[in-house]
Design an enzyme around this catalytic site. Structure first.
Site, PDB file in Angstrom:
ATOM      1  CG  ASP A  72      -1.886  -0.968   1.326  1.00  0.00           C
ATOM      2  OD1 ASP A  72      -2.090  -1.633   0.404  1.00  0.00           O
ATOM      3  OD2 ASP A  72      -2.596  -1.379   2.548  1.00  0.00           O
ATOM      4  CE  LYS A  73       0.490   8.460  -1.876  1.00  0.00           C
ATOM      5  NZ  LYS A  73      -0.641   9.395  -2.507  1.00  0.00           N
TER       6      LYS A  73
END
Length: 250
Positions: A57-58
């Protein structure tokens, strides 16, 4: 103010690169935000073309693998597909879970609502499994270890949210994205509330370890990604105040 580097190198040879990425960077192109900063683009200046084999995930920091050849990409992708890659994440969450160990098996559907969040869907969701272990409590928080057995988008965050547990500073699935301040957890704090800087203001989720077979030599690799500076500073403060450290015995 000096910026934290986008990544540090944990392992590199002619076939693969394993990086410790900071929070806020994509691991590959995103169809919703094509201009967002990416770690693979930054690292290609050092390593040349990189091939993605999995994603973080970012907002998550920690270990991410890239292949440097098409053959290595194919071999690593097959390991992920067959669930032969073992991943360990550490998360700081609000409150304390009622369990020491727990397996979540809620089926997940990525991009299931208007905010592009993953949702639980028993009708359309894909099989998903995460093993959780309680590592210890520290005041209003707890440290949790997560071992995802599948690789769905936002899997750990959604499986915890289904248990009414939210990761600290989670802007999508959490109670509040409010930063963690030392004044909130240390009773004797005497600083200036107008000058205080947050200990942590991003998702408290870190991809701590990853174990897999080297795509060419078939040697088993166990790679640990040290905590990023921000989450490590919070870990040290909480350990000092509450005598609980998720890295003890690791």
């Amino acid at each position: 103010m000096k910026q934290t580097p986008a990544y540090s190198v944990l392992f590199a040879d002619n076939d693969i690169v394993v990086l410790n990425k900071k929070s806020g960077l994509l691991t590959a192109a995103d169809r919703y935000d094509t201009q967002a900063p990416r770690i693979d683009t930054a690292a290609q200046e050092e390593f040349g073309r990189l091939f993605a084999v999995h994603r973080l995930d970012k907002d998550t920091s920690g270990a991410v693998i890239y292949a440097r050849t098409a053959d290595a990409q194919q071999a690593l992708s097959l390991q992920f597909e067959k669930r032969q890659v073992h991943k360990i994440y550490h998360a700081l969450v609000y409150g304390r879970p009622a369990w020491q160990k727990f397996r979540s098996e809620e089926p997940l559907l990525p991009d299931g609502d208007a905010r592009h969040r993953t949702i639980i869907s028993r009708k359309n969701g894909k099989p998903s499994q995460t093993d959780f272990t309680f590592l210890g409590s520290c005041g209003p928080f707890s440290w949790i270890q997560a071992e995802p057995l599948t690789g769905r988008t936002h899997q750990i965050r959604v499986h915890l949210a289904a248990q009414q547990i939210s990761i600290v500073c989670d802007p999508l699935y959490g109670r509040t994205p409010k930063p963690v301040l030392l004044s909130d957890i240390k009773r004797s704090w005497k600083g200036d509330i107008y000058e205080e800087r947050p200990l942590l203001s991003r998702l408290a989720l870190h991809a701590y370890q990853i174990e897999f077979l080297h795509p060419t030599t078939q040697a088993k690799l166990l790679i640990t990604a040290p905590y990023q500076k921000d989450i490590d500073a919070l870990r040290k403060q909480l350990a000092k105040l509450f005598n609980t450290d998720p890295l003890e015995g690791q």
